[in-house]
Design a protein around this motif. Structure first.
Motif, PDB file in Angstrom:
ATOM      1  N   ALA A 175       4.048   8.695   1.664  1.00 43.41           N
ATOM      2  CA  ALA A 175       4.217   9.945   2.149  1.00 43.41           C
ATOM      3  C   ALA A 175       4.971  11.357   1.153  1.00 43.41           C
ATOM      4  CB  ALA A 175       4.548   9.885   2.955  1.00 43.41           C
ATOM      5  N   GLY A 176       4.146  12.702   1.262  1.00 41.10           N
ATOM      6  CA  GLY A 176       4.985  13.244   0.286  1.00 41.10           C
ATOM      7  C   GLY A 176       5.311  14.503   1.115  1.00 41.10           C
ATOM      8  N   TYR A 177       6.633  14.005   0.427  1.00 42.61           N
ATOM      9  CA  TYR A 177       7.479  15.258   1.512  1.00 42.61           C
ATOM     10  C   TYR A 177       8.214  16.746   0.309  1.00 42.61           C
ATOM     11  CZ  TYR A 177       9.044  11.612   3.931  1.00 42.61           C
ATOM     12  OH  TYR A 177       8.841  10.769   5.540  1.00 42.61           O
ATOM     13  N   PRO A 195       0.505  -1.256  -0.077  1.00 45.36           N
ATOM     14  CA  PRO A 195       0.021  -0.344   0.069  1.00 45.36           C
ATOM     15  C   PRO A 195       0.684   1.315   0.412  1.00 45.36           C
ATOM     16  CG  PRO A 195      -0.826  -1.373   2.018  1.00 45.36           C
ATOM     17  CD  PRO A 195       0.068  -2.098   1.138  1.00 45.36           C
ATOM     18  N   ASN A 196       2.240   1.851   0.844  1.00 47.69           N
ATOM     19  CA  ASN A 196       2.853   2.233   0.879  1.00 47.69           C
ATOM     20  C   ASN A 196       3.235   2.546  -0.256  1.00 47.69           C
ATOM     21  OD1 ASN A 196       3.941   0.179   1.331  1.00 47.69           O
ATOM     22  ND2 ASN A 196       5.906   1.247   2.530  1.00 47.69           N
ATOM     23  N   MET A 197       3.083   1.791  -1.625  1.00 48.08           N
ATOM     24  CA  MET A 197       4.169   2.216  -3.113  1.00 48.08           C
ATOM     25  C   MET A 197       2.588   2.899  -3.833  1.00 48.08           C
ATOM     26  SD  MET A 197       6.692   0.939  -3.921  1.00 48.08           S
ATOM     27  CE  MET A 197       6.206   0.765  -5.214  1.00 48.08           C
ATOM     28  N   TYR A 198       1.127   2.738  -3.661  1.00 48.18           N
ATOM     29  CA  TYR A 198       0.371   3.694  -4.096  1.00 48.18           C
ATOM     30  C   TYR A 198      -0.454   5.544  -3.326  1.00 48.18           C
ATOM     31  CZ  TYR A 198      -0.788  -1.095  -6.529  1.00 48.18           C
ATOM     32  OH  TYR A 198      -1.000  -1.749  -7.050  1.00 48.18           O
ATOM     33  N   GLU A 199       0.301   4.906  -1.861  1.00 48.90           N
ATOM     34  CA  GLU A 199       0.319   5.832  -0.988  1.00 48.90           C
ATOM     35  C   GLU A 199       1.000   6.328  -0.490  1.00 48.90           C
ATOM     36  OE1 GLU A 199      -3.389   4.024   1.069  1.00 48.90           O
ATOM     37  OE2 GLU A 199      -4.590   3.875  -0.843  1.00 48.90           O
TER      38      GLU A 199
END
Length: 187
Positions: A41-43, A35-39
């Motif tokens: 965290a933006g920096y 899931p962290n590939m799809y969503e």
């Protein structure tokens, strides 16, 4: 099993398949295995981050060289210019020099100021937008391959650097063409 039961099972299987296919949403993934590939965290580039200096945008590692870039070891100083003028030679041999390619690049980047003949009479000089472009055959300049390359790489006086516009091989093609223009002017 009788015939009615077999028909009922077939209808039931078809109904289940129909419901499963029609309920499938093909515009979004059904299962997310990572899931962290799809969503992710933006920096923010200059926002707070996990790095020690607190900034997300980091400088390249010390001593690293960008792919395809060859560092120029002569400094951007008057001494560096004189060193390049005296010692730097064109690494292209006579079979690698392409004066037509050098002419194309020269006309794109240099001719507007230096003139198509290297006489310092480019369009910007003729229109008095810039002044003081000497001719390549000016005895006081005594240009060489090294001094021309150094000037293209770092710029000089009002002329800016063309290191980002021209690759190393293209710079040497322009140098070869400039020396040809100088020889033509000296005839």
């Amino acid at each position: 099993m009788d015939i009615n039961m077999k028909g009922l099972i077939k209808i039931l299987v078809l109904a289940v398949v129909f419901v499963a296919v029609s309920c499938n949403k093909s515009t979004a993934p059904n299962y997310q295995f990572m899931p962290n590939m799809y969503e992710s965290a933006g920096y923010e580039t200059y926002g707070e981050a996990a790095f020690p200096n607190g900034v997300e945008a980091q400088l390249p590692a010390e001593g690293s060289v960008a792919r395809g870039h060859i560092p120029f070891d002569i400094e951007n100083t008057t001494e560096g210019y004189e060193l390049a003028k005296a010692t730097l030679m064109n690494p292209l041999d006579s079979t690698q020099v392409d004066l037509e390619r050098g002419k194309e690049l020269y006309n794109i980047y240099c001719g507007i100021c230096h003139g198509n003949k290297g006489d310092g009479q480019g369009n910007l000089v003729k229109r008095e937008k810039i002044l003081g472009i000497p001719s390549y055959d000016d005895a006081g300049r005594a240009i060489t391959a090294g001094s021309t390359y150094h000037t293209i790489y770092y710029g000089k006086n009002a002329m800016g650097s063309y290191a980002n516009q021209l690759k190393e091989e293209e710079r040497w093609q322009v140098v070869s063409y400039v020396l040809k223009l100088k020889a033509d002017l000296e005839k």
